[in-house]
Design an enzyme around this catalytic site. Structure first.
Site, PDB file in Angstrom:
ATOM      1  N   CYS B 160       0.807  -1.125  -0.060  1.00 34.16           N
ATOM      2  CA  CYS B 160       0.074  -0.047  -0.196  1.00 34.16           C
ATOM      3  C   CYS B 160       0.618   1.231   0.032  1.00 34.16           C
ATOM      4  O   CYS B 160       0.337   2.456   0.032  1.00 34.16           O
ATOM      5  CB  CYS B 160      -1.057   0.100   1.248  1.00 34.16           C
ATOM      6  SG  CYS B 160      -1.725  -1.573   1.156  1.00 34.16           S
ATOM      7  N   HIS B 291      -2.536   7.776   6.612  1.00 33.99           N
ATOM      8  CA  HIS B 291      -2.896   6.436   5.828  1.00 33.99           C
ATOM      9  C   HIS B 291      -4.365   6.255   6.140  1.00 33.99           C
ATOM     10  O   HIS B 291      -4.968   5.816   5.268  1.00 33.99           O
ATOM     11  CB  HIS B 291      -1.798   5.457   6.300  1.00 33.99           C
ATOM     12  CG  HIS B 291      -1.977   4.311   5.665  1.00 33.99           C
ATOM     13  ND1 HIS B 291      -1.883   4.183   4.346  1.00 33.99           N
ATOM     14  CD2 HIS B 291      -1.989   2.950   5.923  1.00 33.99           C
ATOM     15  CE1 HIS B 291      -2.167   2.704   3.733  1.00 33.99           C
ATOM     16  NE2 HIS B 291      -2.283   2.053   4.975  1.00 33.99           N
ATOM     17  N   HIS B 325      -9.461   2.646  -0.114  1.00 39.94           N
ATOM     18  CA  HIS B 325      -7.956   2.529   0.009  1.00 39.94           C
ATOM     19  C   HIS B 325      -7.837   1.895  -1.417  1.00 39.94           C
ATOM     20  O   HIS B 325      -8.277   0.767  -1.874  1.00 39.94           O
ATOM     21  CB  HIS B 325      -7.817   1.427   1.225  1.00 39.94           C
ATOM     22  CG  HIS B 325      -6.237   1.100   1.199  1.00 39.94           C
ATOM     23  ND1 HIS B 325      -5.456   1.896   0.325  1.00 39.94           N
ATOM     24  CD2 HIS B 325      -5.578   0.495   2.051  1.00 39.94           C
ATOM     25  CE1 HIS B 325      -4.201   1.452   0.868  1.00 39.94           C
ATOM     26  NE2 HIS B 325      -4.430   0.654   1.897  1.00 39.94           N
TER      27      HIS B 325
END
Lengths: 349, 395
Positions: B160, B291, B325
């Site tokens: 990620c 994040h 995400h």
């Protein structure tokens, strides 16, 4: 630029413990699968869950990290644990997206090798994974060159890893990248057909700016994309002019020739640039062809410089240089991704 | 050292196909999480996703893609790439110069095509058109060939944090003299592979995610792409400059393959080192695009890491509450959102928040507001303990 201090390699040849390149391991069913060691250096609970790429990557990495502190880990892999990826995909489709266990998913995360090495050795430094197909390992080297420019006191573990999985082999074969006729690795360069013999393996290196006791020095690398053979030859000529003086000849040209006749023209064009005085050797009959085979080429280059010898089966042409001080590696993947590496013996000058 | 500046941005997210559309949606606090309409998955109506409602055929028509074997991941990347180079005004000559690099991050690459991959890997006698398109490199190699890019090309997959690392690598290529300009960012599209992977880890929320909320119950997956054109400041006289990419760092949490350590060591070190590279003190950061995935583990540990470094953290939000995400694209997309914070001197609300996490008590930005911003930080953390932070500064 960096110095290479220690190396570790798993390949189709005995390269992990006692290195023996003289007695060539033959290909088996047109493949050069890695000869895996027992991996006494990987925690057993973790080893059980690992696929081949992870085992080879963590096994070679740990062999070096057990004895060296580093400031980061930089790994190149085009496919990482692709067998785990496809196993997980098969479960998804076979069970119509039902509940699955995450093991194969987590194991197939592409940065699992660098991540596990960081986790096992508690290394909180830089941790990168380059996956750019046939230039994945070249970008690792470039990354390390830059990290060491930025932090001259640092030391890094760098490496390249890829596996042949049964399913991945099928797909690459259907795409025409492998020989369809039966060929031994001994005869790889005599074939007149497209395709090569697939291989797999891992090679790892400790690199830094410390000249003392270095095995070799990587003086320069270059990465190139799609170009005609003439343009590759011109780039090689420029690369040599830029990085070598007249008193620094190339003793060995280590060629990534892989028996795929479609790409022979690139190697021929480069051999012309190198000239008649330089010895030419090939390595894909030792390693097979795969995206990060250039990591094994770097390992072989270091080994040849260290032992001051090249196994006879690797030599294509004998030049007239005395000694073995400078090696130039040229590799290309699918004729689309090219690289040069300039390697020098010991700490160099 | 030369300053690295951003001269072009290309973006596509579930909020819109341009930077302007994304800004309007962020200002309005829009949530683009919804049922899946285009992609085929058992979870299409069971879970919310950040899906871009444009079909592959529409993308192919818009982008003049007629060759077979081009995946959705490549189409999203191509859309953002084209926008970025047009926005920066790069000529074909500049794009094809040996001084121009192209660095992309992706976690799924061509594996978004699961049915064909399944048959090619297991059953087919004759391969599908996608045989050479499944790997991660296929996305950037397609764009490299299409534009004749000659400089350094690379693909990152650090889970990620992939595109944050691609941006960092791009900046370092310029600083180290390996490139004059770099187009860097990342892409991911929705894939059965990631949907079922994250589902097997029990971290997909059945409701729109609630970053930093005490009642958060996981993340939502999204898709998108963003690329930034990075150049040396002295090379761009007269060009529009969005901001400076002033700081960056990557560290490893060295704790667990899929969760962050209790004291958030990796995130803490990434933020701290990024400040060092930027030459800034913690109190000079005005805003953090966190994040903030909405998982139990991430939001608490990221909060702890922010409190360790900043004591009282600056204003922060998670744009994953708008689009989910986007994995390998997240670092690039959130970098583009940071540029919006800087240019327009404004912050956007973090959605679906009501009560802070008990142990840390932090409140994300609740509503749109104008704000004086000199320096913005963007965090991206991934599996394998990978932690990256970027700092963008006003020029």
């Amino acid at each position: 630029m960096f110095y290479i201090h220690q190396t570790s390699c798993i390949s189709h040849q005995p390269t992990f413990h006692e290195v023996d390149l003289e007695n060539l391991n033959r290909s088996d069913n047109n493949q050069l699968l890695a000869v895996e060691p027992k991996y006494s250096n990987i925690p057993i609970g973790q080893l059980r869950r690992m696929g081949r790429a992870l085992r080879m990557g963590v096994g070679t990495g740990m062999q070096l990290l057990e004895h060296n502190q580093t400031d980061g880990i930089i790994i190149g892999t085009a496919n990482s644990g692709i067998e785990d990826s496809i196993t997980f995909l098969n479960q998804i489709l076979d069970y119509q997206e039902g509940r699955l266990t995450p093991t194969n998913f987590v194991q197939s995360t592409f940065n699992a090798i660098a991540g596990l090495l960081g986790m096992i050795t508690k290394n909180t430094g830089y941790n990168a994974t380059h996956v750019h197909r046939g230039l994945a390992f070249e970008n690792v080297m470039l990354d390390a060159i830059m990290r060491l420019n930025e932090n001259p006191e640092h030391s890094y573990l760098i490496g390249g890893v890829d596996e042949i999985s049964v399913r991945n082999y099928r797909m690459e074969a259907m795409a025409g990248w492998y020989k369809t006729e039966e060929v031994s690795n001994l005869d790889l360069y005599q074939t007149e057909t497209p395709g090569s013999l697939p291989g797999e393996g891992a090679a790892m290196f400790i690199v830094n700016h410390k000249k003392d006791e270095a095995i070799a020095k990587l003086r320069a690398i270059q990465l190139l994309n799609v170009l005609e053979p003439k343009a590759i030859a011109a780039q090689l000529s420029q690369f040599m002019q830029q990085h070598l003086s007249d008193t620094e000849p190339i003793d060995l040209f280590l060629s990534g020739e892989n028996g795929d006749q479609r790409f022979f023209k690139y190697y021929a064009a480069c051999e012309k640039v190198i000239g008649p005085n330089t010895t030419i050797a090939r390595f894909k009959h030792l390693t097979g062809e795969f995206q990060t085979a250039s990591a094994l080429a770097l390992w072989l280059g270091c080994h040849f410089l260290q032992t001051q010898s090249i196994p006879a089966h690797a030599v294509k042409y004998i030049g007239d240089r005395n000694g073995l001080n400078r090696v130039l590696v040229y590799n290309n993947y699918h004729g689309e991704q090219h690289s040069f590496m300039l390697l020098e013996r010991g700490g160099g000058n | 050292m030369s300053k690295i500046v951003v001269t072009g941005v290309g973006i596509i997210t579930p909020l819109g196909n341009t930077l302007r559309q994304n800004r309007e949606a962020l200002k309005d606090g829009l949530c683009a999480l919804s049922s899946i309409e285009i992609f085929d998955s058992r979870y299409a109506t069971l879970l919310p996703f950040g899906e871009i409602k444009t079909t592959n055929q529409n993308f192919k028509d818009q982008l003049n893609v007629s060759e077979p074997g081009v995946t959705r991941t490549t189409l999203l990347a191509l859309h953002a790439f084209e926008q970025a180079i047009t926005d920066s005004g790069l000529s074909a000559e500049e794009i094809q110069s040996f001084d121009t690099g192209f660095i992309s991050g992706t976690t799924v690459g061509g594996m978004c095509i699961s049915d064909e991959l399944y048959h090619d890997a297991n059953h087919n006698k004759v391969g599908s058109a996608y045989l050479n398109s499944y790997d991660l490199g296929s996305v950037s190699i397609y764009i490299q060939k299409r534009y004749g890019i000659q400089g350094i090309t690379d693909t990152f997959n650090t889970a990620c944090s992939s595109s944050a690392n691609a941006l960092m690598y791009g900046a370092r290529l310029i600083q180290n003299g390996f490139a004059k300009r770099v187009i860097a960012g990342g892409v991911d599209s929705l894939a059965k592979f990631t949907i079922n992977g994250f589902n097997s880890l029990n971290i997909l929320s059945s409701a729109p995610c609630r970053p930093f909320d005490a009642e958060r119950s996981g993340l939502n997956l999204g898709e998108g792409s963003a690329f930034l054109v990075l150049e040396k400041e002295e090379e761009v006289k007269g060009k529009k400059i969005y901001a400076e990419l002033s700081g960056w760092a990557n560290t490893n949490d060295a704790f667990h393959p899929s969760s962050i350590s209790d004291n958030g060591e990796g995130p803490y070190l990434a933020m701290k080192k990024a400040l060092e590279v930027a030459g800034l003190q913690p109190n000079q950061i005005d805003f953090i695009n966190t994040h903030g995935t909405g998982t139990e583990n991430n939001d608490e540990k990221e909060s702890i890491a922010m409190q360790r470094l900043f004591q009282t953290p600056p204003a922060f939000a998670s744009t994953k509450s708008n689009i989910g995400h986007t994995l390998g694209a997240a670092g690039g997309i959130e970098a583009a959102f940071c540029l919006l914070n800087l240019i327009h001197q404004e912050v956007y609300p973090s959605l679906h928040f009501s009560h802070p996490i008990e142990t840390t008590g932090l409140y994300p930005v609740p509503q749109y507001e104008k704000k004086t911003i000199h320096h913005v930080m963007s965090n991206s953390f991934g599996f394998g303990g990978n932690c990256s932070s970027l700092v963008f500064s006003k020029v």
